[in-house]
Design a protein around this motif. Structure first.
Motif, mmCIF file in Angstrom:
data_model
loop_
_atom_site.group_PDB
_atom_site.id
_atom_site.type_symbol
_atom_site.label_atom_id
_atom_site.label_comp_id
_atom_site.label_asym_id
_atom_site.label_seq_id
_atom_site.Cartn_x
_atom_site.Cartn_y
_atom_site.Cartn_z
ATOM 1 N N VAL A 168 -16.552 27.201 -25.059
ATOM 2 C CA VAL A 168 -16.874 28.119 -23.965
ATOM 3 C C VAL A 168 -17.996 29.051 -24.419
ATOM 4 O O VAL A 168 -17.877 29.717 -25.450
ATOM 5 N N TYR A 169 -19.060 29.092 -23.648
ATOM 6 C CA TYR A 169 -20.196 29.957 -23.947
ATOM 7 C C TYR A 169 -20.108 31.231 -23.108
ATOM 8 O O TYR A 169 -19.261 31.345 -22.220
ATOM 9 N N ARG A 170 -21.026 32.157 -23.362
ATOM 10 C CA ARG A 170 -21.044 33.385 -22.566
ATOM 11 C C ARG A 170 -21.634 33.149 -21.176
ATOM 12 O O ARG A 170 -21.474 33.980 -20.287
ATOM 13 N N SER A 171 -22.290 32.039 -21.011
ATOM 14 C CA SER A 171 -23.206 31.892 -19.876
ATOM 15 C C SER A 171 -22.646 31.200 -18.639
ATOM 16 O O SER A 171 -23.375 30.941 -17.695
ATOM 17 N N GLY A 172 -21.343 30.891 -18.611
ATOM 18 C CA GLY A 172 -20.852 30.038 -17.518
ATOM 19 C C GLY A 172 -20.175 30.747 -16.356
ATOM 20 O O GLY A 172 -19.654 30.092 -15.457
ATOM 21 N N ALA A 173 -20.170 32.087 -16.351
ATOM 22 C CA ALA A 173 -19.448 32.800 -15.280
ATOM 23 C C ALA A 173 -20.119 32.586 -13.922
ATOM 24 O O ALA A 173 -21.350 32.526 -13.829
ATOM 25 N N LYS A 174 -19.284 32.473 -12.876
ATOM 26 C CA LYS A 174 -19.790 32.251 -11.511
ATOM 27 C C LYS A 174 -19.119 33.249 -10.561
ATOM 28 O O LYS A 174 -18.021 33.729 -10.845
ATOM 29 N N LEU A 191 -21.786 39.171 -21.169
ATOM 30 C CA LEU A 191 -21.386 37.993 -20.361
ATOM 31 C C LEU A 191 -22.220 37.907 -19.082
ATOM 32 O O LEU A 191 -22.704 36.833 -18.709
ATOM 33 N N CYS A 192 -22.362 39.075 -18.411
ATOM 34 C CA CYS A 192 -23.115 39.097 -17.146
ATOM 35 C C CYS A 192 -24.575 38.718 -17.364
ATOM 36 O O CYS A 192 -25.156 37.968 -16.569
ATOM 37 N N ASN A 193 -25.168 39.226 -18.443
ATOM 38 C CA ASN A 193 -26.567 38.900 -18.733
ATOM 39 C C ASN A 193 -26.731 37.405 -19.011
ATOM 40 O O ASN A 193 -27.639 36.764 -18.478
ATOM 41 N N ALA A 194 -25.840 36.868 -19.860
ATOM 42 C CA ALA A 194 -25.945 35.450 -20.217
ATOM 43 C C ALA A 194 -25.710 34.571 -18.994
ATOM 44 O O ALA A 194 -26.326 33.511 -18.846
ATOM 45 N N SER A 195 -24.815 35.008 -18.103
ATOM 46 C CA SER A 195 -24.480 34.206 -16.916
ATOM 47 C C SER A 195 -25.359 34.547 -15.713
ATOM 48 O O SER A 195 -25.251 33.906 -14.666
ATOM 49 N N LYS A 196 -26.194 35.571 -15.872
ATOM 50 C CA LYS A 196 -27.040 36.071 -14.775
ATOM 51 C C LYS A 196 -26.189 36.425 -13.543
ATOM 52 O O LYS A 196 -26.438 35.964 -12.420
ATOM 53 N N MET A 197 -25.156 37.235 -13.775
ATOM 54 C CA MET A 197 -24.207 37.589 -12.726
ATOM 55 C C MET A 197 -24.004 39.109 -12.673
ATOM 56 O O MET A 197 -24.378 39.840 -13.594
ATOM 57 N N GLY A 198 -23.421 39.554 -11.587
ATOM 58 C CA GLY A 198 -22.918 40.911 -11.478
ATOM 59 C C GLY A 198 -21.411 40.906 -11.645
ATOM 60 O O GLY A 198 -20.813 39.840 -11.865
ATOM 61 N N CYS A 199 -20.782 42.084 -11.546
ATOM 62 C CA CYS A 199 -19.325 42.114 -11.669
ATOM 63 C C CYS A 199 -18.756 43.389 -11.063
ATOM 64 O O CYS A 199 -19.468 44.386 -10.879
ATOM 65 N N GLU A 200 -17.465 43.334 -10.774
ATOM 66 C CA GLU A 200 -16.742 44.494 -10.293
ATOM 67 C C GLU A 200 -15.472 44.609 -11.143
ATOM 68 O O GLU A 200 -14.648 43.681 -11.163
#
Lengths: 367, 367
Positions: A175-181, A266-275
């Motif tokens: 599991v990498y840091r970059s897979g969050a969706k 995690l957000c940077n690697a996945s290019k995502m936001g979060c709440e």
């Protein structure tokens, strides 16, 4: 269990620790080779990957049947990452192994080997070096990891420690840091901020001790946060849990810095936001109690403290049913599209933008 | 070639070097993550073993087709292993890679990957960190080795560097320190003592510089020994030579400490004695010239100096015909039974017992 470990292993005596800086006439009666031989007596080689361990120019390993091999290196400096006034060397040895293998677990891999190198000033005595490696051996035993090498040398001043941890995983487990969706659930194991509050307590007692070296530290009743700081552990069972539940996290990292930095990473690697929801960030009762004593918001300790060595990961929303009653980790929020920002919803409903801790920006961070 | 490398790469200016200690107001405008991203731009991943390099909690490697995997870790401390007064950071980066992969060659293996970690005080500027990694990249390129990770953190004072080199070899290629047998020939690659004499020269010029910072160092004509000290290389071709000639050394180690210590280390591991001939110890003309200037016996520089990064090995006497006209290494003596002692036969016929250098006994040694 917790109390037992502390009684057996902590042996917490602040005055004793200052000897490291006072002893000017030390020697290494065993010599370098003798010392390495002594250290290697305590080293285990239980993993099939370890073919030849300490005792030659290099260790020989066999990863031909081990899937992918995971490698991570860390370096630690006295006065930045640890303070010998209150950190027994045995604990330091234990902790650097935890810091090393934590990066292996963060890839959803299993640690198998480690090298631990030490540069010490000649104020450090042979017994202290052996004490340090006793802690290394204890952590290696606990996490079934072979100490396969390292280096032992002098430094001009202070102690530097370097660790390279090696692990194994099948390719499809990694599991990498970059897979969050978007809609993924953000989870953290254990509880956070404890190591930081333990550090604050130790720093307070150090100040008292420095002004009056006869004073005994006030540490009773603070076992939990002291253990979090001085004998951290890794959530080693999580990997098996995922396997059993047939879950693959979409992204993962370890929480060696504060939670805020790690979420951003995690957000940077996945290019995502979060709440993230403030009230869901897990903080132990003892951590909150200590934070109150110091007039610190426990959530700040969790967000900006460090050294918890818990795991931060994301899983698909569709896996929620599988995990909802687990006691290993908490769901603290969810992943958003990048343009929605990276926010914490506070208890009062206000929204705060996640920022890396100031310490991390200057890379003065602990770990 | 040699002169060309020095002109291009050394850029030897002592006054410039002292800036490292004088600049009190430095900053890292890129931040830690930006700096790591910048460093990783220069990193190569050309070996098939490197699956995922810098940028996550750990690197991912694949050794499933690589035979045995060789791992060695080293740690280096400012003021002990290097002096920034006269060691440009680019050279330092180059040299720590050489020191790391030297241990891999010492097992008769091929380096494939390396991690390089750095702990620096906040007196060191971002540009200096990048300069250091430029040297790391240059050495990695030269030796076809992938930089797959490391750590970047602050130190209270001075620079600490940690290196873990990873190599590969088939099981039957591997050479340990412990296989030497009576009548085996003892060989060393290249020439010895040069790095040590380079160090003496630099230390002399540093003393002059410290008493008069306007003085320019007197370094012209000393290219060879300066290169030996500031840009050492590994005898990377030896492995291929052995393969071509169908020779397998019976024991091997690298000469990172003085020759004396390394011979004793082979003899101890193999439980053997030895007889070395002083006149056969290879010393370059420039090394001998400098030694004369310093009133040092060149053989002492070879025996007790360090950082030559040549290889010391033993081969069977029956292989002598295969190697007798080679220009890569010299036969300097032979292995004896343990009870015959470990001796050097001096030019005048007198016999001296080999002793580890005093430095090594106190493990104040360089490397």
């Amino acid at each position: 269990m917790q109390g037992k470990i502390i009684n057996y292993f902590l042996n917490f005596k602040i005055p004793k620790m200052t000897q490291y800086a006072e002893n000017e006439n030390t020697s290494i009666p065993l010599g370098k080779e003798g010392l390495i031989a002594k250290i290697s007596e305590g080293a285990r080689s239980l993993n099939s990957e370890t073919v030849f361990s300490i005792g030659d120019d290099a260790a020989v390993c066999d990863f031909s049947q081990s899937g992918k091999t995971i490698v991570s290196s860390d370096i630690f400096a006295e006065g930045i990452h640890f303070d010998l006034t209150y950190t027994p060397l045995k604990h330091l040895g234990y902790k650097v192994v935890i810091a090393g293998i934590s990066d292996i677990y963060a890839m959803n891999a299993k640690p198998v080997q480690i090298t631990v190198s030490l540069a010490v000033s000649n104020k450090v005595m042979q017994a202290h070096i052996l004490e340090f490696y006793e802690g290394v051996h204890a952590a290696c035993k606990e996490y079934n990891t072979d100490l396969i090498g390292g280096d032992l040398t002098t430094s001009k001043k202070g102690i530097s420690i370097a660790v390279t941890a090696i692990g194994r995983a099948q390719e499809d487990e990694l599991v990498y840091r970059s897979g969050a969706k978007p809609t993924d659930l953000i989870c953290v194991t254990g509880d956070l901020g404890g190591a930081y509050m333990g550090l604050q307590l130790l720093e307070r007692e150090k100040t008292i001790f420095n002004s009056n070296p006869e004073a005994q530290p006030e540490l009773s009743g603070y076992d939990y946060i002291l253990k979090r700081q001085l004998k951290p552990e890794c959530p080693a069972d999580l990997r098996d849990y995922f396997k059993k539940k047939d879950i693959k996290p979409t992204s993962m990292t370890d929480i060696s810095n504060g939670l805020a930095s790690e979420i951003l990473s995690l957000c940077n690697a996945s290019k995502m936001g979060c709440e993230i929801f403030q009230e869901r960030i897990p903080v132990a009762e003892d951590t909150a109690k200590m934070a109150k004593e110091f007039n610190i918001d426990p959530v700040i300790a969790a967000l900006n403290g460090g050294e918890d060595y818990e795991l931060l990961f994301t899983i698909k929303l569709s896996d929620y049913e599988k995990i909802k009653n687990n006691d290993m980790f908490s769901v603290i929020g969810s992943v958003n599209a990048l343009d929605k920002g990276r926010n914490i919803v506070m208890k009062d409903g206000s929204i705060i933008t996640l920022e890396p801790s100031v310490n991390n920006q200057n890379f003065q961070n602990v770990q």
